[in-house]
Write a protein that holds these residues in place. Structure first.
Motif, short mmCIF file in Angstrom:
data_model
loop_
_atom_site.label_atom_id
_atom_site.label_comp_id
_atom_site.label_asym_id
_atom_site.label_seq_id
_atom_site.Cartn_x
_atom_site.Cartn_y
_atom_site.Cartn_z
N ASP A 65 0.86 -1.19 0.00
CA ASP A 65 0.00 0.00 0.00
C ASP A 65 0.89 1.23 0.00
OD1 ASP A 65 -1.61 2.14 0.47
OD2 ASP A 65 -2.70 1.23 2.15
N PRO A 66 0.86 2.01 -1.08
CA PRO A 66 1.76 3.18 -1.17
C PRO A 66 1.58 4.18 -0.04
CG PRO A 66 0.14 3.16 -2.97
CD PRO A 66 0.01 1.86 -2.26
N ARG A 67 0.41 4.17 0.59
CA ARG A 67 0.21 5.13 1.69
C ARG A 67 1.06 4.80 2.89
NH1 ARG A 67 -6.21 4.54 1.39
NH2 ARG A 67 -5.40 2.44 1.04
N ARG A 68 1.54 3.57 2.97
CA ARG A 68 2.31 3.15 4.13
C ARG A 68 3.83 3.27 3.94
NH1 ARG A 68 0.61 0.06 8.07
NH2 ARG A 68 2.64 0.70 8.84
N GLY A 69 4.24 3.94 2.88
CA GLY A 69 5.68 4.14 2.71
C GLY A 69 6.09 3.83 1.29
N GLN B 36 0.14 6.64 11.42
CA GLN B 36 0.67 5.95 10.23
C GLN B 36 1.51 6.89 9.39
OE1 GLN B 36 -2.67 4.18 8.17
NE2 GLN B 36 -3.29 3.04 10.00
N ALA B 40 5.37 6.55 8.59
CA ALA B 40 5.85 6.45 7.21
C ALA B 40 7.02 7.41 6.98
CB ALA B 40 4.71 6.75 6.25
N GLU B 43 9.98 5.79 8.57
CA GLU B 43 10.39 4.58 7.83
C GLU B 43 11.11 4.97 6.54
OE1 GLU B 43 6.76 2.27 7.81
OE2 GLU B 43 7.56 0.97 9.39
N VAL B 81 -4.99 -2.04 -4.43
CA VAL B 81 -3.89 -1.10 -4.63
C VAL B 81 -4.30 0.05 -5.54
CG1 VAL B 81 -2.07 -2.78 -4.20
CG2 VAL B 81 -2.92 -2.45 -6.53
N ARG B 83 -6.62 3.14 -6.30
CA ARG B 83 -7.44 3.99 -5.44
C ARG B 83 -8.57 4.58 -6.27
NH1 ARG B 83 -3.73 7.59 -1.66
NH2 ARG B 83 -1.79 6.62 -2.22
N ALA B 99 -7.03 -4.07 2.21
CA ALA B 99 -5.64 -4.14 1.76
C ALA B 99 -4.73 -3.38 2.72
CB ALA B 99 -5.52 -3.57 0.36
N ALA B 100 -5.23 -2.21 3.17
CA ALA B 100 -4.43 -1.41 4.10
C ALA B 100 -4.18 -2.20 5.39
CB ALA B 100 -5.13 -0.10 4.42
N PHE B 103 -1.74 -4.88 4.64
CA PHE B 103 -0.37 -4.37 4.54
C PHE B 103 0.17 -4.00 5.92
CE2 PHE B 103 2.91 -1.23 3.47
CZ PHE B 103 3.67 -2.05 2.67
N PHE B 107 3.52 -5.44 7.77
CA PHE B 107 4.57 -4.73 8.51
C PHE B 107 4.66 -5.27 9.93
CE2 PHE B 107 5.09 -1.32 5.40
CZ PHE B 107 6.40 -1.00 5.60
#
Lengths: 175, 270
Positions: A65-69, B36, B40, B43, B81, B83, B99-100, B103, B107
């Motif tokens: 998910d691109p929103r997470r990094g 989050q 991010a 990270e 993925v 949007r 999905a979020a 994901f 992590f």
């Protein structure tokens, strides 16, 4: 290649395009390999980590998910986790390859790497040491406090301050 | 937003958070877009640190890696993925949320593995340190036993040697119950003193043996007695032992002295 192009590559990977994995590999293999090499100090072990990390990217790209990094941050998290896993297993086999001289290079190879080097150089020696123990050796804040013989609160503040300074010095990722 | 959790973000990004804080942070993360976003950012910093070490792997790794990936089925395409506006396709929004979460779980899973590995490593390190300490202790004991054995063998050889002589030392006024015996070989100048009936030396003092051959007494080592008032002292091989006239023991300051200063407790003429 920009981050948005890397995102596009991951979308192709998620769709099962194996050619995209080759392109993703070409983009980031050096990064994952250098990181694993810095942690493990062994070429063969580092390459095993790189292979495992990219296979994991292939298998789990659909969940990215691109929103997470950024893709880079995601891959580096995977590669670092696997390298540290391997470092632990090495300890369990009573090997001590960490005494080996560093393999690879710490000389910045790109403009962005030079920016990172400069940002790190801007930290105090204490901040850099605490950060390195966490990043390269996988120690927790409590273990770092014990290793350095300093109060836990001091270590937390030191690492937090160092990370905030790095975030400010590095700015947003290149896109 | 809980400031305390925001402060944990950089440590979590590094994988350095532990204990209750790690649990608190991980529990709060899925429900907090603000947290989050903060995470991010850190990270990304962690990811960019890897730029410092970029080193191309060997040429053979690329085909090896792509070949290994080929053993696994292609990932299942995940519509999440992409949007899309929720109003046009509500199911896509739900898929995106799922999905979020997935994901996030990925992590979290990576982090959980890191935490487990770290705990396991800490246990193994402790075990290794314990074993290393035990080995060191065993080596020290072995060295002590070997030294003791060596002393006993040497003493037996000294006693059995046909040129060896023996002298009795009587307890003097400060230690009337004490008695000692010296066995020595004038040829090799080896000598051993065995004492009994001695009280522990006073605080800060030791017993010191002397070899007297006509000139000034020559210091021949210091000792303490055991709980039974006994002591065995291997004397140094000094030249005066060849023509020794008297062996004696005095009480001296800890560390010994070059010439006797304290009361004599044992003496015996040859």
């Amino acid at each position: 290649m920009s981050e948005s192009q890397a995102h596009a590559l991951l979308r192709r990977l998620a769709a099962g395009d194996q050619k995209a994995l080759g392109e993703f590999y070409d983009l980031y293999a050096g990064l994952a390999n250098g990181l694993a090499l810095r942690i493990l100090r062994d070429t063969a072990d580092a390459e095993d980590v790189v292979q495992e990390a990219f296979v994991q990217v292939w298998r789990q790209a659909a969940r990215y998910d691109p929103r997470r990094g950024s893709p880079q941050a995601w891959l580096c998290t995977i590669a670092r986790t696997r390298a540290l896993d391997r470092l632990r297993r090495r300890v369990s086999r009573r090997e001590d390859a960490t005494d080996a001289p560093p393999v690879g290079t710490d000389t910045p190879q790109t403009e962005e790497a030079m920016t990172v080097r400069k940002a790190l150089d801007g930290l105090s020696a204490d901040q850099r040491r605490a950060l390195e123990l966490a990043y390269y050796e996988g120690l927790t804040q409590t273990e770092i406090a014990r290793e350095l013989g300093e109060p836990l609160g001091t270590i937390k503040t030191r690492i937090r301050t160092a990370m905030i300074r790095l975030r400010e010095a590095l700015g947003p990722e290149a896109s | 937003m809980d400031e305390r959790l925001m402060e944990m973000a950089p440590l979590y990004a590094l994988g350095a958070l532990d204990g209750d804080e790690l649990g608190d942070f991980a529990r709060s993360l899925p429900a907090s877009p603000e947290l989050q976003a903060e995470l991010a950012g850190f990270e990304a910093v962690v990811g960019r640190l890897a730029l410092l070490h970029a080193t191309a792997p060997s040429q053979r790794l690329r085909p090896r890696t792509l070949g290994a990936a080929g053993f696994f089925p292609a990932p299942t395409p995940a519509p999440a993925v992409r949007r899309e506006p929720a109003s046009r396709a509500p199911w896509l929004a739900w898929a995106a949320v799922l999905a979020a979460v997935a994901f996030g779980a990925l992590f979290a899973w990576e982090r959980a593995r890191l935490v487990d590995a770290r705990r396991q490593a800490a246990e193994l390190k402790q075990e290794r340190d314990t074993l290393a300490a035990e080995i060191t202790q065993a080596r020290l004991q072995l060295a002590a036993v070997q030294e003791q054995l060596g002393r006993e063998v040497a003493f037996r050889e000294l006693v059995a040697h046909r040129e060896s002589k023996q002298a009795l030392l009587a307890g003097l006024a400060p230690a009337p119950a004490a008695v000692a015996r010296v066995v020595w070989n004038p040829g090799t100048r080896e000598a051993v003193l065995l004492a009994a009936g001695l009280a522990p030396a006073p605080e800060g003092k030791v017993y010191e043996a002397w070899v007297i051959a006509g000139g000034a007494p020559v210091p021949a080592g210091t000792f303490q007695v055991d709980a039974d008032g006994k002591a065995v002292l291997r004397l140094p091989t000094v030249e005066e032992t060849r023509s020794v006239k008297t062996f004696a023991v005095t009480i001296e300051p800890a560390g010994g002295t070059a010439a006797p200063t304290g009361p004599m407790v044992l003496a015996g003429a040859v």
